[in-house]
Design a protein around this motif. Structure first.
Motif, mmCIF file in Angstrom:
data_model
loop_
_atom_site.group_PDB
_atom_site.id
_atom_site.type_symbol
_atom_site.label_atom_id
_atom_site.label_comp_id
_atom_site.label_asym_id
_atom_site.label_seq_id
_atom_site.Cartn_x
_atom_site.Cartn_y
_atom_site.Cartn_z
ATOM 1 N N GLY A 1 0.791 -1.228 0.000
ATOM 2 C CA GLY A 1 0.000 0.000 0.000
ATOM 3 C C GLY A 1 0.822 1.276 0.000
ATOM 4 N N ALA A 2 2.157 1.169 -0.154
ATOM 5 C CA ALA A 2 3.003 2.364 -0.144
ATOM 6 C C ALA A 2 2.615 3.287 -1.293
ATOM 7 C CB ALA A 2 4.470 1.963 -0.252
ATOM 8 N N VAL A 3 2.390 4.544 -0.993
ATOM 9 C CA VAL A 3 1.941 5.513 -1.990
ATOM 10 C C VAL A 3 3.022 5.722 -3.044
ATOM 11 C CG1 VAL A 3 1.159 7.879 -2.382
ATOM 12 C CG2 VAL A 3 0.480 6.665 -0.300
ATOM 13 N N GLY A 4 2.662 5.467 -4.306
ATOM 14 C CA GLY A 4 3.614 5.671 -5.389
ATOM 15 C C GLY A 4 4.807 4.738 -5.346
ATOM 16 N N GLY A 5 4.727 3.684 -4.539
ATOM 17 C CA GLY A 5 5.855 2.767 -4.416
ATOM 18 C C GLY A 5 7.005 3.324 -3.601
ATOM 19 N N VAL A 6 6.804 4.474 -2.935
ATOM 20 C CA VAL A 6 7.857 5.105 -2.134
ATOM 21 C C VAL A 6 7.904 4.461 -0.751
ATOM 22 C CG1 VAL A 6 8.668 7.265 -1.099
ATOM 23 C CG2 VAL A 6 7.613 7.278 -3.379
ATOM 24 N N TYR A 7 9.073 4.006 -0.341
ATOM 25 C CA TYR A 7 9.191 3.390 0.978
ATOM 26 C C TYR A 7 8.877 4.438 2.052
ATOM 27 C CZ TYR A 7 10.994 1.004 5.069
ATOM 28 O OH TYR A 7 11.102 0.428 6.304
ATOM 29 N N PRO A 8 7.938 4.123 2.974
ATOM 30 C CA PRO A 8 7.491 5.132 3.941
ATOM 31 C C PRO A 8 8.382 5.312 5.161
ATOM 32 C CG PRO A 8 6.221 3.112 4.193
ATOM 33 C CD PRO A 8 7.125 2.898 3.011
ATOM 34 N N GLY A 9 9.499 4.608 5.220
ATOM 35 C CA GLY A 9 10.413 4.783 6.351
ATOM 36 C C GLY A 9 9.996 4.025 7.588
ATOM 37 N N THR A 10 9.244 2.954 7.433
ATOM 38 C CA THR A 10 8.693 2.199 8.558
ATOM 39 C C THR A 10 9.760 1.782 9.570
ATOM 40 O OG1 THR A 10 7.010 1.350 7.037
ATOM 41 C CG2 THR A 10 7.251 0.222 9.160
ATOM 42 N N CYS A 11 10.892 1.305 9.079
ATOM 43 C CA CYS A 11 11.931 0.767 9.972
ATOM 44 C C CYS A 11 13.063 1.754 10.248
ATOM 45 C CB CYS A 11 12.507 -0.518 9.381
ATOM 46 S SG CYS A 11 11.353 -1.906 9.343
ATOM 47 N N ARG A 12 12.954 2.954 9.746
ATOM 48 C CA ARG A 12 14.079 3.902 9.844
ATOM 49 C C ARG A 12 14.505 4.137 11.291
ATOM 50 N NH1 ARG A 12 16.246 9.405 7.799
ATOM 51 N NH2 ARG A 12 16.091 8.727 5.640
ATOM 52 N N ALA A 13 13.562 4.303 12.179
ATOM 53 C CA ALA A 13 13.899 4.594 13.579
ATOM 54 C C ALA A 13 13.691 3.398 14.498
ATOM 55 C CB ALA A 13 13.063 5.768 14.074
ATOM 56 N N ALA A 14 13.492 2.213 13.917
ATOM 57 C CA ALA A 14 13.166 1.045 14.737
ATOM 58 C C ALA A 14 14.378 0.404 15.406
ATOM 59 C CB ALA A 14 12.451 -0.001 13.881
ATOM 60 N N ALA A 15 15.562 0.686 14.915
ATOM 61 C CA ALA A 15 16.802 0.140 15.485
ATOM 62 C C ALA A 15 16.807 -1.384 15.533
ATOM 63 C CB ALA A 15 17.049 0.713 16.873
ATOM 64 N N HIS A 16 16.323 -2.020 14.458
ATOM 65 C CA HIS A 16 16.400 -3.475 14.380
ATOM 66 C C HIS A 16 17.870 -3.904 14.332
ATOM 67 C CE1 HIS A 16 12.147 -3.823 13.812
ATOM 68 N NE2 HIS A 16 12.145 -3.165 12.666
ATOM 69 N N PRO A 17 18.220 -5.022 14.929
ATOM 70 C CA PRO A 17 19.617 -5.479 14.867
ATOM 71 C C PRO A 17 20.002 -5.895 13.440
ATOM 72 C CG PRO A 17 18.222 -7.144 15.882
ATOM 73 C CD PRO A 17 17.374 -5.920 15.741
ATOM 74 N N PHE A 18 21.261 -5.663 13.108
ATOM 75 C CA PHE A 18 21.780 -6.089 11.814
ATOM 76 C C PHE A 18 22.044 -7.590 11.864
ATOM 77 C CE2 PHE A 18 22.472 -1.637 11.800
ATOM 78 C CZ PHE A 18 22.545 -1.232 10.474
ATOM 79 N N GLY A 19 21.589 -8.305 10.858
ATOM 80 C CA GLY A 19 21.821 -9.735 10.803
ATOM 81 C C GLY A 19 22.073 -10.173 9.373
ATOM 82 N N PRO A 20 22.612 -11.378 9.177
ATOM 83 C CA PRO A 20 22.953 -11.838 7.825
ATOM 84 C C PRO A 20 21.737 -12.011 6.924
ATOM 85 C CG PRO A 20 23.169 -13.630 9.416
ATOM 86 C CD PRO A 20 22.949 -12.381 10.200
ATOM 87 N N ARG A 21 20.533 -12.146 7.496
ATOM 88 C CA ARG A 21 19.320 -12.322 6.704
ATOM 89 C C ARG A 21 18.343 -11.165 6.913
ATOM 90 N NH1 ARG A 21 19.843 -15.798 2.461
ATOM 91 N NH2 ARG A 21 21.324 -17.413 3.061
ATOM 92 N N THR A 22 18.909 -9.989 7.160
ATOM 93 C CA THR A 22 18.103 -8.786 7.333
ATOM 94 C C THR A 22 18.328 -7.871 6.141
ATOM 95 O OG1 THR A 22 18.422 -8.934 9.731
ATOM 96 C CG2 THR A 22 17.586 -6.857 8.869
ATOM 97 N N ALA A 23 17.268 -7.355 5.582
ATOM 98 C CA ALA A 23 17.432 -6.367 4.506
ATOM 99 C C ALA A 23 18.068 -5.111 5.068
ATOM 100 C CB ALA A 23 16.077 -6.052 3.885
ATOM 101 N N LEU A 24 18.916 -4.471 4.281
ATOM 102 C CA LEU A 24 19.552 -3.225 4.680
ATOM 103 C C LEU A 24 19.128 -2.121 3.720
ATOM 104 C CD1 LEU A 24 23.197 -4.422 5.483
ATOM 105 C CD2 LEU A 24 21.236 -4.232 7.038
ATOM 106 N N ARG A 25 18.717 -1.004 4.288
ATOM 107 C CA ARG A 25 18.338 0.157 3.487
ATOM 108 C C ARG A 25 19.313 1.298 3.749
ATOM 109 N NH1 ARG A 25 13.209 0.098 1.084
ATOM 110 N NH2 ARG A 25 11.950 -1.710 1.710
#
Length: 301
Positions: A115-139
């Motif tokens: 449902g992202a408007v215009g296909g633009v990533y809405p920044g959902t995870c930008r401030a979430a501080a998810h841990p970096f892992g080998p099977r985690t997407a990186l933006r």
């Protein structure tokens, strides 16, 4: 003491096909355009196999592409680079970006982003501080500073990444490095000064310039050629079973590709060998004749 002399500038171009099938007319146009652009100014021309996406690579396709280029007399300089042999370099540059705070981990699924408007990533995870892992997407983080460049064919271009694209992926959740990252690293390390490629990649250019700036790389010049499309306006592609270039009779395909690029080869050369066609085409290369359009109808095979 005598003044220091500057080393002579050598233009460097490249052709970087994905090994997902044999070379078809649309890919030949891109190869020919980049080859002529380099050779017409005495430059080098590298060949790089973009096999970073292993699930899409077709066994034997890379060698088939090389043989077709050789049959067309589109000879390259130096060894062929294969992205699958450079994973450690991509990881090292990802680590540089991570250390600089330019990346964050993203756990969003494709379904979540439908449902992202215009296909633009809405920044959902930008401030979430998810841990970096080998099977985690990186933006990579973006902002709305305009990124502008002058395309040699399409003219002035500008994009605001944050509002038009959003933070984009540089490593996928399945662990594969993203095209936007690897092409930037490879172009920089091969010293590419001029990127000549299809217009379908025009929209990627601002993202690549953004990464070049973050990594301290120079920005090459860009020229985006019209795409070859069929009678229905669909891009010729290996995935849609576009017919391969005939290695036994490559001359007609080269002749047609020169005409597609509006280089107007003389009628006397119709039926000439690839070497004869290219001997004419190198000094006659005029990129300003190429139409500034996204697509052109491919000639009938």
């Amino acid at each position: 003491m005598p003044a220091a002399t500057r080393a002579p500038f050598t233009p460097v171009g490249r052709f970087a096909p994905s090994p997902t099938g044999p070379l078809h007319f649309g890919s030949l146009v891109a190869a020919l355009g980049s080859w002529l652009d380099a050779r017409s100014v005495g430059g080098r021309w590298w060949l790089r196999i973009e096999d970073i996406d292993a699930p899409r690579s077709v066994p034997g396709a890379a060698d088939d592409i090389l043989r077709t280029l050789e049959a067309c007399a589109l000879h390259w300089d130096g060894p062929v680079w294969r992205q699958s042999a450079r994973l450690a370099r991509y990881d090292a540059e990802l680590e540089r970006l991570r250390a600089a705070g330019a990346l964050y981990a993203c756990t969003c699924s494709r379904r979540q982003l439908l449902g992202a408007v215009g296909g633009v990533y809405p920044g959902t995870c930008r401030a979430a501080a998810h841990p970096f892992g080998p099977r985690t997407a990186l933006r990579v983080r973006t902002d709305d500073t305009p990124i502008a460049f002058d395309d040699r064919i399409r003219g002035h271009q500008q994009q605001r990444l944050a509002s038009e694209v959003g933070d984009f992926i540089v490593r996928r959740a399945d662990g594969f490095h993203a095209y936007q990252l690897v092409v930037v690293i490879d172009d920089a390390e091969q010293g590419v000064t001029d990127v000549v490629r299809g217009a379908d990649l025009l929209d990627s250019t601002a993202r690549q310039i953004h990464l070049q700036r973050l990594l301290g790389y120079p920005t090459p010049r860009y020229a985006h050629l019209p795409l070859a499309v069929d009678a229905h306006g669909a891009k010729l592609a290996k995935s849609s079973s576009a017919p391969p270039v005939d290695r036994c009779r490559p001359g007609p395909a080269l002749w047609a590709a020169l005409g597609f690029l509006h280089q107007a080869p003389p009628p006397a050369l119709r039926g000439a060998s690839p070497a004869e066609l290219l001997a004419w085409a190198v000094p006659a290369w005029r990129p300003e004749r190429i139409p500034a359009t996204a697509a052109l109808r491919a000639p009938a095979p």
